[in-house]
Every structure is written in C-alpha cells, then in structure tokens.
Scaffold this active site. Structure first.
Site, PDB file in Angstrom:
ATOM      1  N   LYS A  39      -4.237  20.667 145.122  1.00 28.67           N
ATOM      2  CA  LYS A  39      -3.965  19.238 144.927  1.00 28.67           C
ATOM      3  C   LYS A  39      -5.237  18.523 144.489  1.00 28.67           C
ATOM      4  O   LYS A  39      -6.345  19.049 144.646  1.00 28.67           O
ATOM      5  CB  LYS A  39      -3.437  18.627 146.229  1.00 28.67           C
ATOM      6  CG  LYS A  39      -4.401  18.752 147.398  1.00 28.67           C
ATOM      7  CD  LYS A  39      -3.810  18.200 148.682  1.00 28.67           C
ATOM      8  CE  LYS A  39      -4.826  18.292 149.821  1.00 28.67           C
ATOM      9  NZ  LYS A  39      -4.353  17.637 151.049  1.00 28.67           N
ATOM     10  N   TYR A 266     -30.442   0.028 134.697  1.00 27.33           N
ATOM     11  CA  TYR A 266     -29.975  -1.314 135.045  1.00 27.33           C
ATOM     12  C   TYR A 266     -30.690  -1.865 136.274  1.00 27.33           C
ATOM     13  O   TYR A 266     -30.878  -1.170 137.273  1.00 27.33           O
ATOM     14  CB  TYR A 266     -28.472  -1.290 135.332  1.00 27.33           C
ATOM     15  CG  TYR A 266     -27.606  -1.026 134.131  1.00 27.33           C
ATOM     16  CD1 TYR A 266     -27.519  -1.941 133.093  1.00 27.33           C
ATOM     17  CD2 TYR A 266     -26.855   0.145 134.046  1.00 27.33           C
ATOM     18  CE1 TYR A 266     -26.707  -1.693 131.991  1.00 27.33           C
ATOM     19  CE2 TYR A 266     -26.037   0.404 132.951  1.00 27.33           C
ATOM     20  CZ  TYR A 266     -25.969  -0.525 131.928  1.00 27.33           C
ATOM     21  OH  TYR A 266     -25.164  -0.284 130.842  1.00 27.33           O
TER      22      TYR A 266
END
EC number: 5.1.1.5
Length: 371
Positions: A39, A266
C-alpha cells in the site's frame, strides 16, 4: 505526477535484500505464509516495482489499502493473491469480485447491500474485527456471528475466506494494550467458524509476539520489517539483522565557489562564513526530501558533506570540501566509502519515523531494481 526518468536522482531497490528480509521475517515469526503490504506505493519503494518481484523474493501474497492499488497490480499483469485492507464503497463490490481480491468487510449492512448487486462472480470476503485499534470492523461477538451466518446463507454471492484484527501497539515495549487486544480477539472468535485465512500478525506481532498467538500465527501480514525497518527501532529486536532495501542517490548538477557572507537558498538561512564550494542537487521537498532534513550530512566520494540552506521544491545545495565535477554521485541514503546514511540516521536528525520518510517519496522519483 510524472516520473523524472531523465534526471540523476533515483531510488535503487535491492531485490536480494528484500528476499533476505522476507526469509528472516518468516524465520523469526514461524509464519508459513507472508503477505507483503504494498500500500501507499509500497511504502514509497514503488508499487509495481516491488509487486513484480515479490513472488520470486518469497512473498506469498500482496496487501493494498485501496481498490485502485489492487487494480493497478492486476493491470500490470500480476496475478498474485491480493488483499484489500481498507473499506471500499459497496457499489464497487462487483469490481473486487471481478479481480478476485480478498475484500475487507466491516459491517453486515455492507454485505446486505453488496448481495443485491453481485453477479455470478463470488466476492471473497475478509471480515474486519475491531479489538482496540478503533478504526474499522465489528466490536461484538453477536455482530461477528451475524456476519458469518449471513455469508454462509448467501454463499451464491460470497466466499468467507478471511478474518483479521489489527494490533495498535504490538511494537511497544509496554505490551499491556497488546495483551488486552489479544485477549479480546480470542474472546470474540471463540466458538465461531473460522475461514482459511486467519491473519493478525502485523510487523510488531510477527517479530515479538508470534508464540502468543496460537492458531493465528501461520500468516504474517507485514510491511515495515520486510522493507528493512526494525519495528521497535532496536528496542525489542536487533536493528542489524535486517537489510536496507534501497539507496537514494543523486548527482551534482552545478558547482560554484561562493565568497564569504553570501546567503544560500530561500531566506538566506545559511550564510557562508568563508569562501565555500557549493554544489546543487536535483531533489527537493517535491520529491519527498522534506524541509525537516535540512543540514543532514550527505555522502560524496566517501566524505560527509553538509546540506546547507533551505530545501526547495526541486533542488537543494550542499557544502563541498573542494571543487567536484558536475555529475559527481551523491548518496543521500546508503553507503559511500566507509560511511553509511541509514533511515535511522535521518530519523534521529529530523524526528520523522523511518516508514514516514519512505512513504513521503513522491512519484517523481525514478525507481529502479538493481539486483
């Protein structure tokens, strides 16, 4: 999301390590059958990549969370046994029967609704029993008995093939709640008809409690441990007995010498204190390399090199000891020289658990089986 196949960043998956972990898990748990949870993109390792090699690695069946994961496996030509762990909308019951999925059912009402729309293909049913996870499944013996009786009375549409519960804390050193759930499980199933698939052992139960689960320990339904992560992170079992199943690698795309006093990335959260060689890597939080991993030590040419500056969506920077040519390999998770970066190292650095690290890896990351 598009897979970036024309980029150096990739996950290298080891088939031999997966096979080793499968056999080790069977040995420790005593389980004769192992179903591997694939999954959430096989915990980030690659749904189809892992599913295609699972059988030859000793896996006896696959477990997914949602119907679409199972369908994707079938459409890839894989005919292995597949368990759908999560609930599905009743209107999709005919699809589940068409693809021969063992389908999890949590209520009698669901069965009654499905009975009205199923055709000639029987639905293989896996009954969910809630012993304390409090997620899905019936909680009372009466409700469970009613479900079983309904399945028997409507055997033209249903095949009663599986029953399970899920332990919430089987990897916890304090096993009080596990014992409570275990006792509740045996109380609920006592005297009732059991199907051929009785499965309760998740990774923690398989590794630490299999002998406490008589009659219910022949199937291991596991994920974490087979992907090389010790469920208790070394508290209840040895970490070094499992093998890492992947390495995450990239390569320098740009290298430049930056003078002292310059901000990197940044917000200029990192400022060079001296002239510094800076390398750029084509990986960022858009790939699942999260902001929490800032300042982690990467491995280049057998040396530890600190990642610097804020991690951007697609790129990040690393401080180099000297100039390296563009294309130089960088290991984020894995071995380089005498050093190794493990999921546990990244967990200690970031606070993100190992299984959440891998599940976060996005579809953009190229995944390749290397042995």
């Amino acid at each position: 999301m598009v897979e970036a196949i024309h980029r150096s960043t990739r996950i290298e998956f080891s088939k031999s390590s997966l096979a080793y972990n499968v056999q080790y898990t069977k040995q420790v748990s005593g389980a004769k059958t192992l179903w591997l949870a694939v999954k959430s993109n096989a915990y980030g390792h690659g749904l189809l990549q892992v599913s295609k090699i699972a059988r030859e690695c000793g896996v006896d069946g696959l477990a997914v969370s949602v119907l679409d994961e199972g369908i994707a496996i079938r459409q890839a030509g894989i005919d292995d046994f597949i368990l759908i762990l999560g609930p599905i909308d009743v209107k999709y019951a005919p699809i589940a029967s068409k693809y021969h999925f063992l389908t999890t059912v949590s209520s009698l009402d669901w069965l009654k609704s499905a009975d009205k729309i199923l055709g000639k293909e029987k639905l293989s049913v896996n009954l969910a029993v809630d012993t304390g996870m409090n997620r899905i499944g019936v909680r009372s013996k009466k409700d469970l008995k009613d479900e079983i009786e309904f399945l028997q009375e409507h055997s033209d549409h249903f095949s009663y093939d599986g029953i399970f519960t899920h332990f919430a804390s089987s990897d916890n050193p304090d096993d009080h709640y596990f014992q409570r759930q275990k006792n509740r499980w045996y109380e609920l199933i006592d005297g009732l008809i059991m199907p051929r698939y009785v499965h309760v052992m998740n990774s923690g139960a398989a590794m630490y409690h299999s002998k406490e689960l008589p009659g219910c320990n022949s199937i291991a339904r596991v994920g974490t441990v087979v992907y090389g992560v010790e469920p208790s992170e070394g508290v209840l079992g040895p970490i070094d007995k499992l093998k890492p199943v992947f390495e995450l690698k990239s390569a320098l795309t740009f290298v430049k010498k930056i003078p002292a006093g310059e901000g990197i990335s940044y917000g200029s959260k990192f400022v060079t204190s001296r002239d510094t060689w800076i390398g750029t890597l084509p990986i960022g939080y858009g790939d699942g390399w999260l902001a929490e991993y800032q300042d982690f030590q990467l491995l280049i040419d057998g040396q530890k090199c600190r990642q610097v500056g804020q991690i951007a969506m697609d790129q990040m920077m690393v401080a180099l000891p000297h100039e390296y040519p563009i294309g130089t390999e960088v290991t984020l998770i894995g071995k380089s020289g005498k050093y190794e970066n493990t999921l546990y190292d990244l967990h200690k650095h970031s606070g993100v658990p190992p299984w959440k690290i891998t599940v976060a890896f996005s579809d953009r990351l190229k995944r390749m089986v290397v042995d």
